[in-house]
Design a protein around this motif. Structure first.
Motif, PDB file in Angstrom:
ATOM      1  N   ALA A 163     -42.777   6.908 102.339  1.00 18.86           N
ATOM      2  CA  ALA A 163     -44.120   7.432 102.086  1.00 18.86           C
ATOM      3  C   ALA A 163     -44.615   7.038 100.697  1.00 18.86           C
ATOM      4  CB  ALA A 163     -44.114   8.953 102.238  1.00 18.86           C
ATOM      5  N   GLY A 164     -43.727   7.050  99.709  1.00 20.15           N
ATOM      6  CA  GLY A 164     -44.121   6.667  98.359  1.00 20.15           C
ATOM      7  C   GLY A 164     -44.522   5.205  98.266  1.00 20.15           C
ATOM      8  N   LEU A 165     -43.791   4.346  98.959  1.00 21.55           N
ATOM      9  CA  LEU A 165     -44.140   2.923  98.975  1.00 21.55           C
ATOM     10  C   LEU A 165     -45.474   2.699  99.670  1.00 21.55           C
ATOM     11  CD1 LEU A 165     -40.686   1.285  99.814  1.00 21.55           C
ATOM     12  CD2 LEU A 165     -41.894   1.216  97.633  1.00 21.55           C
ATOM     13  N   LYS A 166     -45.671   3.363 100.794  1.00 26.30           N
ATOM     14  CA  LYS A 166     -46.921   3.186 101.531  1.00 26.30           C
ATOM     15  C   LYS A 166     -48.106   3.671 100.698  1.00 26.30           C
ATOM     16  CE  LYS A 166     -48.936   3.797 106.124  1.00 26.30           C
ATOM     17  NZ  LYS A 166     -48.733   4.383 107.480  1.00 26.30           N
ATOM     18  N   ALA A 167     -47.932   4.773  99.985  1.00 28.12           N
ATOM     19  CA  ALA A 167     -49.007   5.274  99.121  1.00 28.12           C
ATOM     20  C   ALA A 167     -49.340   4.280  98.013  1.00 28.12           C
ATOM     21  CB  ALA A 167     -48.607   6.621  98.529  1.00 28.12           C
ATOM     22  N   ARG A 168     -48.371   3.457  97.658  1.00 26.33           N
ATOM     23  CA  ARG A 168     -48.581   2.438  96.624  1.00 26.33           C
ATOM     24  C   ARG A 168     -48.912   1.072  97.221  1.00 26.33           C
ATOM     25  NH1 ARG A 168     -45.119   6.247  94.666  1.00 26.33           N
ATOM     26  NH2 ARG A 168     -45.449   6.838  92.463  1.00 26.33           N
ATOM     27  N   GLY A 169     -49.221   1.046  98.513  1.00 27.22           N
ATOM     28  CA  GLY A 169     -49.721  -0.169  99.132  1.00 27.22           C
ATOM     29  C   GLY A 169     -48.686  -1.108  99.704  1.00 27.22           C
ATOM     30  N   VAL A 170     -47.451  -0.621  99.914  1.00 29.28           N
ATOM     31  CA  VAL A 170     -46.389  -1.480 100.439  1.00 29.28           C
ATOM     32  C   VAL A 170     -45.843  -0.853 101.721  1.00 29.28           C
ATOM     33  CG1 VAL A 170     -44.136  -2.529 100.020  1.00 29.28           C
ATOM     34  CG2 VAL A 170     -45.782  -2.304  98.136  1.00 29.28           C
ATOM     35  N   MET A 173     -43.361 -13.191 100.116  1.00 31.47           N
ATOM     36  CA  MET A 173     -43.575 -14.157  99.049  1.00 31.47           C
ATOM     37  C   MET A 173     -43.216 -13.504  97.711  1.00 31.47           C
ATOM     38  SD  MET A 173     -47.112 -16.031 100.274  1.00 31.47           S
ATOM     39  CE  MET A 173     -48.018 -14.492 100.531  1.00 31.47           C
ATOM     40  N   PRO A 174     -42.979 -14.303  96.661  1.00 34.67           N
ATOM     41  CA  PRO A 174     -42.570 -13.715  95.375  1.00 34.67           C
ATOM     42  C   PRO A 174     -43.482 -12.593  94.891  1.00 34.67           C
ATOM     43  CG  PRO A 174     -42.271 -16.089  95.310  1.00 34.67           C
ATOM     44  CD  PRO A 174     -42.934 -15.781  96.626  1.00 34.67           C
ATOM     45  N   VAL A 175     -44.788 -12.758  94.998  1.00 35.83           N
ATOM     46  CA  VAL A 175     -45.704 -11.729  94.517  1.00 35.83           C
ATOM     47  C   VAL A 175     -45.567 -10.450  95.348  1.00 35.83           C
ATOM     48  CG1 VAL A 175     -47.654 -12.539  95.933  1.00 35.83           C
ATOM     49  CG2 VAL A 175     -48.089 -11.257  93.817  1.00 35.83           C
ATOM     50  N   GLU A 176     -45.308 -10.600  96.641  1.00 37.03           N
ATOM     51  CA  GLU A 176     -45.129  -9.422  97.504  1.00 37.03           C
ATOM     52  C   GLU A 176     -43.814  -8.720  97.186  1.00 37.03           C
ATOM     53  OE1 GLU A 176     -47.428 -10.722 101.573  1.00 37.03           O
ATOM     54  OE2 GLU A 176     -45.480 -11.654 101.159  1.00 37.03           O
ATOM     55  N   ASN A 177     -42.768  -9.495  96.953  1.00 38.76           N
ATOM     56  CA  ASN A 177     -41.478  -8.896  96.630  1.00 38.76           C
ATOM     57  C   ASN A 177     -41.524  -8.171  95.282  1.00 38.76           C
ATOM     58  OD1 ASN A 177     -40.435  -9.967  99.011  1.00 38.76           O
ATOM     59  ND2 ASN A 177     -39.822 -11.867  97.997  1.00 38.76           N
ATOM     60  N   GLN A 178     -42.294  -8.728  94.346  1.00 37.70           N
ATOM     61  CA  GLN A 178     -42.440  -8.063  93.055  1.00 37.70           C
ATOM     62  C   GLN A 178     -43.220  -6.761  93.209  1.00 37.70           C
ATOM     63  OE1 GLN A 178     -40.774  -9.044  90.268  1.00 37.70           O
ATOM     64  NE2 GLN A 178     -41.405  -6.970  89.660  1.00 37.70           N
ATOM     65  N   ALA A 179     -44.237  -6.779  94.074  1.00 35.70           N
ATOM     66  CA  ALA A 179     -44.991  -5.552  94.339  1.00 35.70           C
ATOM     67  C   ALA A 179     -44.082  -4.487  94.942  1.00 35.70           C
ATOM     68  CB  ALA A 179     -46.165  -5.851  95.271  1.00 35.70           C
ATOM     69  N   LEU A 180     -43.196  -4.912  95.830  1.00 35.96           N
ATOM     70  CA  LEU A 180     -42.226  -3.991  96.429  1.00 35.96           C
ATOM     71  C   LEU A 180     -41.322  -3.388  95.367  1.00 35.96           C
ATOM     72  CD1 LEU A 180     -38.951  -4.155  97.459  1.00 35.96           C
ATOM     73  CD2 LEU A 180     -40.546  -2.672  98.682  1.00 35.96           C
ATOM     74  N   LEU A 181     -40.780  -4.217  94.503  1.00 35.91           N
ATOM     75  CA  LEU A 181     -39.879  -3.720  93.465  1.00 35.91           C
ATOM     76  C   LEU A 181     -40.591  -2.743  92.525  1.00 35.91           C
ATOM     77  CD1 LEU A 181     -37.946  -6.989  92.547  1.00 35.91           C
ATOM     78  CD2 LEU A 181     -36.964  -4.912  93.563  1.00 35.91           C
ATOM     79  N   SER A 182     -41.808  -3.083  92.116  1.00 32.20           N
ATOM     80  CA  SER A 182     -42.560  -2.194  91.219  1.00 32.20           C
ATOM     81  C   SER A 182     -42.857  -0.864  91.894  1.00 32.20           C
ATOM     82  CB  SER A 182     -43.863  -2.868  90.786  1.00 32.20           C
ATOM     83  OG  SER A 182     -43.604  -4.054  90.060  1.00 32.20           O
ATOM     84  N   ALA A 183     -43.277  -0.928  93.166  1.00 34.58           N
ATOM     85  CA  ALA A 183     -43.590   0.298  93.895  1.00 34.58           C
ATOM     86  C   ALA A 183     -42.341   1.140  94.116  1.00 34.58           C
ATOM     87  CB  ALA A 183     -44.241  -0.053  95.231  1.00 34.58           C
ATOM     88  N   LEU A 184     -41.225   0.488  94.384  1.00 39.58           N
ATOM     89  CA  LEU A 184     -39.978   1.224  94.611  1.00 39.58           C
ATOM     90  C   LEU A 184     -39.503   1.896  93.328  1.00 39.58           C
ATOM     91  CD1 LEU A 184     -37.649   2.067  96.406  1.00 39.58           C
ATOM     92  CD2 LEU A 184     -36.585  -0.171  96.002  1.00 39.58           C
ATOM     93  N   GLN A 185     -39.564   1.186  92.214  1.00 31.33           N
ATOM     94  CA  GLN A 185     -39.171   1.793  90.942  1.00 31.33           C
ATOM     95  C   GLN A 185     -40.038   3.002  90.620  1.00 31.33           C
ATOM     96  OE1 GLN A 185     -39.547  -1.904  88.723  1.00 31.33           O
ATOM     97  NE2 GLN A 185     -37.359  -1.907  88.263  1.00 31.33           N
ATOM     98  N   LEU A 218     -34.238 -10.891  95.530  1.00 33.01           N
ATOM     99  CA  LEU A 218     -34.570  -9.489  95.780  1.00 33.01           C
ATOM    100  C   LEU A 218     -33.300  -8.659  95.934  1.00 33.01           C
ATOM    101  CD1 LEU A 218     -36.817  -7.445  96.240  1.00 33.01           C
ATOM    102  CD2 LEU A 218     -36.835  -8.075  98.661  1.00 33.01           C
ATOM    103  N   HIS A 219     -32.298  -9.211  96.584  1.00 31.33           N
ATOM    104  CA  HIS A 219     -31.020  -8.508  96.727  1.00 31.33           C
ATOM    105  C   HIS A 219     -30.446  -8.170  95.359  1.00 31.33           C
ATOM    106  CE1 HIS A 219     -26.717  -7.932  97.589  1.00 31.33           C
ATOM    107  NE2 HIS A 219     -27.072  -7.654  98.846  1.00 31.33           N
ATOM    108  N   ALA A 220     -30.449  -9.155  94.450  1.00 36.71           N
ATOM    109  CA  ALA A 220     -29.904  -8.924  93.111  1.00 36.71           C
ATOM    110  C   ALA A 220     -30.709  -7.874  92.349  1.00 36.71           C
ATOM    111  CB  ALA A 220     -29.879 -10.247  92.334  1.00 36.71           C
ATOM    112  N   ALA A 221     -32.040  -7.914  92.506  1.00 37.60           N
ATOM    113  CA  ALA A 221     -32.886  -6.952  91.805  1.00 37.60           C
ATOM    114  C   ALA A 221     -32.677  -5.535  92.348  1.00 37.60           C
ATOM    115  CB  ALA A 221     -34.353  -7.353  91.937  1.00 37.60           C
ATOM    116  N   LEU A 222     -32.540  -5.397  93.641  1.00 37.58           N
ATOM    117  CA  LEU A 222     -32.333  -4.073  94.234  1.00 37.58           C
ATOM    118  C   LEU A 222     -30.986  -3.487  93.822  1.00 37.58           C
ATOM    119  CD1 LEU A 222     -33.761  -4.796  97.800  1.00 37.58           C
ATOM    120  CD2 LEU A 222     -34.723  -3.211  96.128  1.00 37.58           C
ATOM    121  N   GLN A 223     -29.993  -4.348  93.617  1.00 39.35           N
ATOM    122  CA  GLN A 223     -28.680  -3.866  93.192  1.00 39.35           C
ATOM    123  C   GLN A 223     -28.742  -3.195  91.816  1.00 39.35           C
ATOM    124  OE1 GLN A 223     -26.325  -7.537  93.665  1.00 39.35           O
ATOM    125  NE2 GLN A 223     -25.022  -6.403  95.085  1.00 39.35           N
TER     126      GLN A 223
END
Length: 367
Positions: free
Chosen positions: A317-324, A346-358, A285-290
């Motif tokens: 607020a944007g992340l929370k609106a997208r369920g994270v 977990m991997p699926v949760e971290n991927q959801a975070l990355l998608s929502a953040l993007q 996740l660190h590498a992906a966020l970079q």
């Protein structure tokens, strides 16, 4: 006396500083991907869940805790590799209770409790409730210890109790051990290494504890994977731990909690595998966020990552609106300006975070 007057009179008996403060905020995570409070996201395998349920069903709930907590303390000492001679371990209902007991132990007129800042907020809150003066010393902008400022504050304030979060919360970094040792040598009172995130760090403070009798090491089973069980423990020289033990409520750990913790320690290999998986996910996740423009991610030795974004409130607020759900820490200290703290899931949760953040960064045109 009418109801309003009676209530007002009753409230007047509560300390003014208590009435003026706010309760510790806990966010509701219902229906959300919950990455806000550094929990271990993994549950026990189903077979072990069944075994644990059967075992808890046999616990004598009609009896006060006694032997079970003694057995748990001994099991934790073995788990932590606490030296058998001259050292002791006491239990808390989570680390929060131990922090309160430590404040109570040093509570006398003029006593000072000190910590670098930003760090765990309960150090200052506990000091306040015991009418102790809390002195926070700012970290450097890179969240490393400001050694000169810390040494100067120690010399001036002579703290009875110095907390060093190891690794630190919310920044996640593990401070230089040589600097920590110099601060320990300068401190006139107790030094507590708060190792809540020890399962995810590359080193611990047991060596410092053995070299310096004033050092106590505090840990929790929450990050181990038992956040709901509320078990904290404090280790150090027996002469010091015995003083805290005097203040511990005699039945502060329930028989169910003690039995669940004993069961977990008997299956510690399962939790070690979970910690290893979370460490690997932290690096991924660190590498992906970079790779995300406008996102600065800081190094971490915990099960969380601190990130700085252009607008923390809008991204939260944007992340929370997208369920994270994550934690907006930008208001906790000036050094945390526009910072968010993300628990490793977990991997699926971290991927959801990355998608929502993007998606959030795109929608907000950030950057």
């Amino acid at each position: 006396m009418n109801t309003t007057d009676e209530l007002s009179q009753a409230l007047s008996c509560i300390r003014e500083d208590v009435r003026q403060t706010q309760a510790y905020p806990v966010q509701s995570g219902a229906g959300l991907v919950k990455l806000d409070v550094m929990e271990n996201p993994y549950r026990l395998p189903e077979a072990l869940q069944q075994q644990l349920g059967e075992r808890l069903g046999r616990v004598a709930l009609n009896r006060y805790p006694a032997e079970g907590t003694q057995q748990l303390a001994a099991a934790l000492a073995r788990h932590a590799s606490l030296p058998p001679e001259g050292y002791a371990l006491t239990l808390g209902n989570g680390s929060d209770e131990l922090i309160s007991l430590l404040s109570l132990a040093v509570a006398r007129p003029g006593a000072v409790i000190m910590s670098p800042l930003p760090s765990f907020v309960m150090y200052g809150i506990s000091a306040q409730y015991q009418h102790l003066r809390f002195v926070g010393v700012p970290l450097r902008p890179d969240f490393e210890l400001d050694e000169a400022a810390m040494l100067d504050a120690i010399a001036t304030e002579r703290p009875a109790l110095l907390y060093l979060s190891h690794p630190n919360n919310p920044t996640g970094n593990l401070w230089d051990e040589a600097v920590i040792e110099r601060l320990i040598e300068a401190a006139p009172g107790l030094v507590v290494l708060d190792e809540a995130y020890q399962p995810f760090a590359e080193r611990d403070g047991l060596g410092l504890m053995q070299r310096h009798p004033k050092v106590l090491v505090m840990r929790t089973m929450s990050k181990f994977g038992l956040a709901g069980v509320r078990i904290g423990y404090l280790m150090g020289r027996r002469e010091l731990v015995d003083q805290v033990e005097k203040l511990r409520p005699p039945f502060n750990v329930s028989v169910l909690n003690a039995e669940a913790a004993l069961f977990a320690l008997e299956h510690e290999a399962v939790y070690a595998e979970q910690a290893a998986a979370l460490r690997a996910e932290r690096e991924r996740l660190h590498a992906a966020l970079q790779q995300l423009r406008g996102v600065q991610v800081f190094p971490s030795q915990g099960n969380m990552l601190l990130v700085r974004v252009p607008d923390a409130a809008a991204v939260f607020a944007g992340l929370k609106a997208r369920g994270v759900l994550i934690k907006n820490v930008s208001g906790l200290h000036p050094l945390l300006r526009q910072c968010l703290r993300i628990t490793i899931g977990m991997p699926v949760e971290n991927q959801a975070l990355l998608s929502a953040l993007q998606a959030t960064l795109i929608d907000l045109n950030l950057p």
